[in-house]
Design a protein around this motif. Structure first.
Motif, PDB file in Angstrom:
ATOM      1  N   ARG A   1      27.736  43.311  33.824  1.00  0.00           N
ATOM      2  CA  ARG A   1      26.873  42.502  34.702  1.00  0.00           C
ATOM      3  C   ARG A   1      25.396  42.844  34.501  1.00  0.00           C
ATOM      4  O   ARG A   1      24.532  41.970  34.501  1.00  0.00           O
ATOM      5  N   ALA A   2      25.113  44.131  34.308  1.00  0.00           N
ATOM      6  CA  ALA A   2      23.719  44.545  34.101  1.00  0.00           C
ATOM      7  C   ALA A   2      23.182  43.985  32.778  1.00  0.00           C
ATOM      8  O   ALA A   2      22.038  43.529  32.704  1.00  0.00           O
ATOM      9  N   LEU A   3      24.027  44.013  31.735  1.00  0.00           N
ATOM     10  CA  LEU A   3      23.616  43.463  30.432  1.00  0.00           C
ATOM     11  C   LEU A   3      23.386  41.963  30.544  1.00  0.00           C
ATOM     12  O   LEU A   3      22.410  41.419  30.010  1.00  0.00           O
ATOM     13  N   SER A   4      24.290  41.310  31.210  1.00  0.00           N
ATOM     14  CA  SER A   4      24.181  39.867  31.348  1.00  0.00           C
ATOM     15  C   SER A   4      22.928  39.506  32.152  1.00  0.00           C
ATOM     16  O   SER A   4      22.202  38.557  31.812  1.00  0.00           O
ATOM     17  N   ALA A   5      22.594  40.312  33.160  1.00  0.00           N
ATOM     18  CA  ALA A   5      21.364  40.081  33.932  1.00  0.00           C
ATOM     19  C   ALA A   5      20.125  40.265  33.055  1.00  0.00           C
ATOM     20  O   ALA A   5      19.106  39.594  33.249  1.00  0.00           O
ATOM     21  N   GLU A   6      20.222  41.158  32.049  1.00  0.00           N
ATOM     22  CA  GLU A   6      19.089  41.355  31.128  1.00  0.00           C
ATOM     23  C   GLU A   6      18.979  40.224  30.100  1.00  0.00           C
ATOM     24  O   GLU A   6      18.097  40.226  29.249  1.00  0.00           O
TER      25      GLU A   6
ATOM     26  N   LEU B   1      22.657  52.503  38.410  1.00  0.00           N
ATOM     27  CA  LEU B   1      23.810  51.618  38.567  1.00  0.00           C
ATOM     28  C   LEU B   1      24.999  52.315  39.219  1.00  0.00           C
ATOM     29  O   LEU B   1      25.942  51.673  39.654  1.00  0.00           O
ATOM     30  N   ARG B   2      24.944  53.638  39.239  1.00  0.00           N
ATOM     31  CA  ARG B   2      26.104  54.411  39.677  1.00  0.00           C
ATOM     32  C   ARG B   2      26.534  54.039  41.108  1.00  0.00           C
ATOM     33  O   ARG B   2      27.703  53.961  41.405  1.00  0.00           O
ATOM     34  N   ASP B   3      25.542  53.738  41.905  1.00  0.00           N
ATOM     35  CA  ASP B   3      25.871  53.422  43.312  1.00  0.00           C
ATOM     36  C   ASP B   3      26.100  51.914  43.495  1.00  0.00           C
ATOM     37  O   ASP B   3      26.309  51.470  44.616  1.00  0.00           O
ATOM     38  N   HIS B   4      26.012  51.192  42.397  1.00  0.00           N
ATOM     39  CA  HIS B   4      26.029  49.736  42.522  1.00  0.00           C
ATOM     40  C   HIS B   4      27.445  49.154  42.408  1.00  0.00           C
ATOM     41  O   HIS B   4      27.648  47.969  42.587  1.00  0.00           O
TER      42      HIS B   4
ATOM     43  N   ALA C   1      17.218  44.264  35.630  1.00  0.00           N
ATOM     44  CA  ALA C   1      17.247  42.885  36.140  1.00  0.00           C
ATOM     45  C   ALA C   1      18.323  42.722  37.201  1.00  0.00           C
ATOM     46  O   ALA C   1      18.149  41.976  38.167  1.00  0.00           O
ATOM     47  N   LEU C   2      19.434  43.448  37.038  1.00  0.00           N
ATOM     48  CA  LEU C   2      20.508  43.362  38.036  1.00  0.00           C
ATOM     49  C   LEU C   2      20.023  43.835  39.406  1.00  0.00           C
ATOM     50  O   LEU C   2      20.531  43.413  40.440  1.00  0.00           O
ATOM     51  N   LEU C   3      19.014  44.725  39.390  1.00  0.00           N
ATOM     52  CA  LEU C   3      18.495  45.272  40.653  1.00  0.00           C
ATOM     53  C   LEU C   3      17.172  44.610  41.043  1.00  0.00           C
ATOM     54  O   LEU C   3      16.393  45.152  41.829  1.00  0.00           O
ATOM     55  N   GLY C   4      16.903  43.449  40.432  1.00  0.00           N
ATOM     56  CA  GLY C   4      15.742  42.678  40.852  1.00  0.00           C
ATOM     57  C   GLY C   4      14.552  42.697  39.909  1.00  0.00           C
ATOM     58  O   GLY C   4      13.550  42.043  40.166  1.00  0.00           O
TER      59      GLY C   4
END
Ligand code: PLP
Length: 428
Positions: free
Chosen positions: A329-334, A424-427, A7-10
């Motif tokens: 942030r990725a978890l929160s986006a999910e 996510l590594r490049d994020h 979700a963090l990546l759209g």
């Protein structure tokens, strides 16, 4: 599901509805509060010796029920646990400039209570797995001015009280405990928070059980109990009537609990075991679901103890390639609400860094020998600092109800994020 875009990546979030909120208040509390309102007596405290000095009928009933439930001689209600902490330190009758060792991993009020009494907080490091005061660090922090240890049962389980008590005994120190986050947990068969000279609990809205605002002090010591009751209620008016000889520290406050809160507290106390049980069931399900995620460790339960999960602690491997903030942030986006990175390092707060609390002369540190001033520099608590800065992640367990359907969604969100850490590594 785990191979769809983050979700963090759209991509689509795993959780597309709000998680069910945690709610401990129901019809029982409504009726109890209404009965007090109907009586017209919302507080029966009187601020001078005599009938009413110890509180009204609900306050007395609630205190008796609390003492009985927790197996202590005295339970003393106050209007908040922050107030209770100030009273607990005051009851020790410290000299200005005395030192109290506490944890940097706690709410600011724990250490502020020491300063409110003109004493000096000394921060000792925490255990890497349980996040409570490390007894070895406590022993190393003792100086000739140390008078007490204020331990914190952080996140829902007990600090290492036997080790801290034996240090206290060996050095003639008092032991206080802050059990705001661990009501109903046990250690070696005793309720957490009931083994120190003075302990206590919060009844703030955000805790397992609450009365809006409120707190409860507990002690088995009759003398401390009297001192706490005096501090709660304008002690300076009552020390003669109660025959107290050492009156230092007994300058009173009005930090009394009202009758409505006490009536609600009685109902909440009845619900505590069930509410704790439901946190434990949810935590066990999440723990099982997260086991095996690479580089992630769910914090252990101390042997001989039970955990009531105010927060579920998680630690990331030092070698993790994705920064913690990106994972949060990725978890929160999910849709995982209540996940957070780091906790706190109290010694970094401006009032310690600048030693500015009472005026501008550096009091109470100005009472220390300049050669031996308490340090608040980075590096005094390396374990706590490292966890806060990089490797600790927490999941709030008293913000949501966490039925199985919701814990399974949380686990699915973690699994999805973990399976795509490459993306996510490049994020960062
Ligand atoms: C909540 C909390 C407090 C303060 O309690 P209040 O009742 O909100 O004043 C103190 N210490 C810890 C560890 C807490 O979590």
């Amino acid at each position: 599901m785990t191979h769809t875009t983050l979700a963090l990546l759209g991509g689509q979030p795993v959780i597309d509805r709000p998680l069910t909120p945690y709610r401990s208040i129901g019809i029982e509390e409504e009726q109890a509060a209404a009965a007090v309102v109907r009586s017209g007596v919302l507080s029966a405290f009187v601020g001078s010796p005599g009938d009413g000095f110890l509180g009204g009928p609900r306050v007395l009933e609630f205190e008796a029920a609390w003492a009985e439930h927790f197996g202590v001689r005295h339970a003393i209600t106050v209007n908040s646990w922050a107030s209770g902490l100030v009273a607990a330190v005051a009851a020790l009758g410290l000299e200005p400039g005395d030192e109290v060792i506490t944890s940097p991993w706690t709410m600011s009020a724990t250490a502020a209570a020491i300063l409110h009494n003109n004493a000096i907080p000394v921060f000792a490091d925490i255990e890497p797995d349980y996040f409570c005061l490390d007894p070895v660090a406590v022993e190393a922090a003792i100086t000739p001015r140390t008078r007490a240890i204020l331990a914190v049962d952080i996140f829902g389980q007990s600090a290492d009280i036997p080790a801290l008590q034996s240090i206290a005994d060996a050095h003639g120190l008092r032991l206080l405990t802050d059990t705001a986050q661990a009501p109903g947990s046990t250690q070696d068969g005793r309720f957490t928070g009931t083994s120190a000279d003075i302990g206590g609990f919060s009844l703030n809205y955000h805790k397992h059980i609450h009365t809006g605002e409120g707190g409860v002090l507990v002690t088995d010591d009759d003398d401390f109990a009297l001192r706490l009751r005096l501090i709660r209620n304008h002690g300076e008016n009552a020390v003669e009537a109660y025959g107290v000889d050492d009156i230092s520290g007994l300058l009173g406050y009005n930090i009394r609990l009202g009758e409505i809160e006490a009536a609600i507290g009685l109902e909440q106390l009845r619900k505590l075991p069930q509410l704790v049980r439901s946190r434990q069931v949810a935590a066990a399900r999440i723990r099982a679901g997260l086991e095996g995620l690479e580089g992630l460790t769910v914090a252990p339960v101390r042997p001989g103890g039970t955990h009531v999960y105010y927060v579920l602690g998680l630690t990331l491997d030092e070698s993790a390639e994705v920064p913690r903030e990106v994972l949060v942030r990725a978890l929160s986006a999910e849709g995982v609400t209540g996940a957070f990175g780091g906790y706190t390092c109290l010694h970094r707060a401006p009032m310690y860094q600048r030693r500015q609390v009472f005026g501008h002369g550096g009091f109470p540190w100005s009472l220390q020998d300049p050669q031996h001033r308490t340090s608040y520099a980075d590096g005094i608590c390396p374990v706590g600092e490292r966890l806060h800065d990089a490797t600790f992640m927490g999941l709030e367990m008293c913000a949501h109800d966490l039925p199985a359907a919701d814990t399974d969604l949380i686990v699915a969100a973690f699994t999805k994020v973990w399976s795509q850490r490459d993306a996510l590594r490049d994020h960062a």
